[in-house]
Scaffold this motif. Structure first.
Motif, PDB file in Angstrom:
ATOM      1  N   LEU A  16       0.804  -1.220   0.000  1.00 12.90           N
ATOM      2  CA  LEU A  16       0.000   0.000   0.000  1.00 12.90           C
ATOM      3  C   LEU A  16       0.840   1.275   0.000  1.00 12.90           C
ATOM      4  O   LEU A  16       0.406   2.292  -0.545  1.00 12.90           O
ATOM      5  N   ALA A  17       2.039   1.242   0.556  1.00 10.51           N
ATOM      6  CA  ALA A  17       2.900   2.433   0.502  1.00 10.51           C
ATOM      7  C   ALA A  17       3.261   2.753  -0.951  1.00 10.51           C
ATOM      8  O   ALA A  17       3.229   3.922  -1.358  1.00 10.51           O
ATOM      9  N   ASP A  18       3.564   1.740  -1.737  1.00 13.81           N
ATOM     10  CA  ASP A  18       3.855   1.946  -3.165  1.00 13.81           C
ATOM     11  C   ASP A  18       2.613   2.439  -3.894  1.00 13.81           C
ATOM     12  O   ASP A  18       2.692   3.308  -4.762  1.00 13.81           O
ATOM     13  N   HIS A  19       1.469   1.876  -3.543  1.00 14.82           N
ATOM     14  CA  HIS A  19       0.197   2.296  -4.141  1.00 14.82           C
ATOM     15  C   HIS A  19      -0.082   3.764  -3.805  1.00 14.82           C
ATOM     16  O   HIS A  19      -0.505   4.535  -4.672  1.00 14.82           O
ATOM     17  N   ALA A  20       0.194   4.170  -2.563  1.00 16.09           N
ATOM     18  CA  ALA A  20      -0.021   5.566  -2.145  1.00 16.09           C
ATOM     19  C   ALA A  20       0.879   6.517  -2.937  1.00 16.09           C
ATOM     20  O   ALA A  20       0.439   7.606  -3.335  1.00 16.09           O
ATOM     21  N   LYS A  21       2.116   6.137  -3.188  1.00  9.53           N
ATOM     22  CA  LYS A  21       3.019   6.967  -4.007  1.00  9.53           C
ATOM     23  C   LYS A  21       2.477   7.094  -5.425  1.00  9.53           C
ATOM     24  O   LYS A  21       2.540   8.158  -6.034  1.00  9.53           O
ATOM     25  N   TRP A  22       1.958   6.004  -5.954  1.00 12.56           N
ATOM     26  CA  TRP A  22       1.369   6.011  -7.293  1.00 12.56           C
ATOM     27  C   TRP A  22       0.173   6.957  -7.321  1.00 12.56           C
ATOM     28  O   TRP A  22       0.039   7.768  -8.243  1.00 12.56           O
ATOM     29  N   LEU A  23      -0.694   6.879  -6.290  1.00 16.19           N
ATOM     30  CA  LEU A  23      -1.827   7.800  -6.202  1.00 16.19           C
ATOM     31  C   LEU A  23      -1.354   9.252  -6.151  1.00 16.19           C
ATOM     32  O   LEU A  23      -1.878  10.111  -6.870  1.00 16.19           O
ATOM     33  N   ASP A  24      -0.364   9.539  -5.299  1.00 16.60           N
ATOM     34  CA  ASP A  24       0.165  10.903  -5.171  1.00 16.60           C
ATOM     35  C   ASP A  24       0.608  11.461  -6.516  1.00 16.60           C
ATOM     36  O   ASP A  24       0.325  12.605  -6.855  1.00 16.60           O
ATOM     37  N   ARG A  25       1.320  10.638  -7.278  1.00 17.12           N
ATOM     38  CA  ARG A  25       1.819  11.065  -8.594  1.00 17.12           C
ATOM     39  C   ARG A  25       0.658  11.489  -9.508  1.00 17.12           C
ATOM     40  O   ARG A  25       0.722  12.511 -10.184  1.00 17.12           O
ATOM     41  N   HIS A  26      -0.431  10.733  -9.482  1.00 19.22           N
ATOM     42  CA  HIS A  26      -1.548  11.027 -10.377  1.00 19.22           C
ATOM     43  C   HIS A  26      -2.456  12.143  -9.838  1.00 19.22           C
ATOM     44  O   HIS A  26      -3.093  12.838 -10.626  1.00 19.22           O
ATOM     45  N   PHE A  27      -2.477  12.335  -8.531  1.00 18.66           N
ATOM     46  CA  PHE A  27      -3.170  13.513  -7.988  1.00 18.66           C
ATOM     47  C   PHE A  27      -2.411  14.771  -8.355  1.00 18.66           C
ATOM     48  O   PHE A  27      -3.000  15.772  -8.760  1.00 18.66           O
ATOM     49  N   LYS A  28      -1.073  14.733  -8.239  1.00 20.17           N
ATOM     50  CA  LYS A  28      -0.252  15.906  -8.574  1.00 20.17           C
ATOM     51  C   LYS A  28      -0.367  16.271 -10.045  1.00 20.17           C
ATOM     52  O   LYS A  28      -0.321  17.437 -10.407  1.00 20.17           O
ATOM     53  N   ASP A  63      -0.342   0.729 -11.622  1.00 19.14           N
ATOM     54  CA  ASP A  63      -0.544   0.673 -10.177  1.00 19.14           C
ATOM     55  C   ASP A  63       0.252  -0.517  -9.635  1.00 19.14           C
ATOM     56  O   ASP A  63       0.120  -1.636 -10.136  1.00 19.14           O
ATOM     57  N   PRO A  64       1.102  -0.298  -8.622  1.00 19.66           N
ATOM     58  CA  PRO A  64       1.924  -1.400  -8.111  1.00 19.66           C
ATOM     59  C   PRO A  64       1.144  -2.634  -7.676  1.00 19.66           C
ATOM     60  O   PRO A  64       1.617  -3.756  -7.858  1.00 19.66           O
ATOM     61  N   ILE A  65      -0.059  -2.458  -7.129  1.00 24.00           N
ATOM     62  CA  ILE A  65      -0.809  -3.652  -6.718  1.00 24.00           C
ATOM     63  C   ILE A  65      -1.424  -4.370  -7.910  1.00 24.00           C
ATOM     64  O   ILE A  65      -1.617  -5.582  -7.874  1.00 24.00           O
ATOM     65  N   VAL A  66      -1.698  -3.632  -8.977  1.00 28.14           N
ATOM     66  CA  VAL A  66      -2.191  -4.266 -10.211  1.00 28.14           C
ATOM     67  C   VAL A  66      -1.029  -4.965 -10.915  1.00 28.14           C
ATOM     68  O   VAL A  66      -1.169  -6.105 -11.381  1.00 28.14           O
ATOM     69  N   GLU A  67       0.123  -4.303 -10.964  1.00 24.24           N
ATOM     70  CA  GLU A  67       1.309  -4.913 -11.596  1.00 24.24           C
ATOM     71  C   GLU A  67       1.668  -6.244 -10.948  1.00 24.24           C
ATOM     72  O   GLU A  67       2.104  -7.165 -11.626  1.00 24.24           O
ATOM     73  N   ARG A  68       1.481  -6.336  -9.640  1.00 22.62           N
ATOM     74  CA  ARG A  68       1.826  -7.565  -8.907  1.00 22.62           C
ATOM     75  C   ARG A  68       0.677  -8.585  -8.917  1.00 22.62           C
ATOM     76  O   ARG A  68       0.736  -9.594  -8.232  1.00 22.62           O
ATOM     77  N   ARG A  69      -0.362  -8.288  -9.684  1.00 20.74           N
ATOM     78  CA  ARG A  69      -1.531  -9.164  -9.824  1.00 20.74           C
ATOM     79  C   ARG A  69      -2.240  -9.423  -8.494  1.00 20.74           C
ATOM     80  O   ARG A  69      -2.785 -10.493  -8.261  1.00 20.74           O
ATOM     81  N   LEU A  70      -2.224  -8.392  -7.634  1.00 19.39           N
ATOM     82  CA  LEU A  70      -2.925  -8.466  -6.362  1.00 19.39           C
ATOM     83  C   LEU A  70      -4.304  -7.831  -6.462  1.00 19.39           C
ATOM     84  O   LEU A  70      -5.102  -7.916  -5.521  1.00 19.39           O
TER      85      LEU A  70
END
Length: 96
Positions: A16-28, A63-70
């Motif tokens: 989720l920390a990686d996912h949060a960074k991904w979200l931040d990038r797209h919000f910015k 999205d890191p969680i999608v990339e990891r098939r989670l």
């Protein structure tokens, strides 16, 4: 869009920390307008600005969680024809 977890939440939580960074990038970048966990915690919801579907699919696939098939995503398109006054500036379908 909806993101549905396909793995146990405990496994998803690890990334989720990686996912949060991904979200931040797209919000910015201005692409994302709102995001949050679903209840019960089986995934999340993300509201984006309108963009070509090919671009949106590429963004979601990174999205890191999608990339990891989670998790997997579902795009739900809609055109808001009414919004609350405080959201009017975000609704590109209505004249301001």
């Amino acid at each position: 869009m909806l993101i549905d977890y396909t793995a146990p939440v405990e496994e998803v939580d690890y990334y989720l920390a990686d996912h949060a960074k991904w979200l931040d990038r797209h919000f910015k970048s201005g692409e994302f307008l709102a995001a949050g966990r679903r209840t019960p915690h089986s995934g999340c919801v993300i509201v984006t600005r309108p963009m070509p579907q090919v671009k949106l699919e590429a963004v979601l696939a990174s999205d890191p969680i999608v990339e990891r098939r989670l998790a997997q995503f579902r795009i739900i398109e809609f055109g808001a024809t009414r919004t609350a006054p405080e959201l009017r500036l975000l609704n590109e379908a209505l004249a301001v």
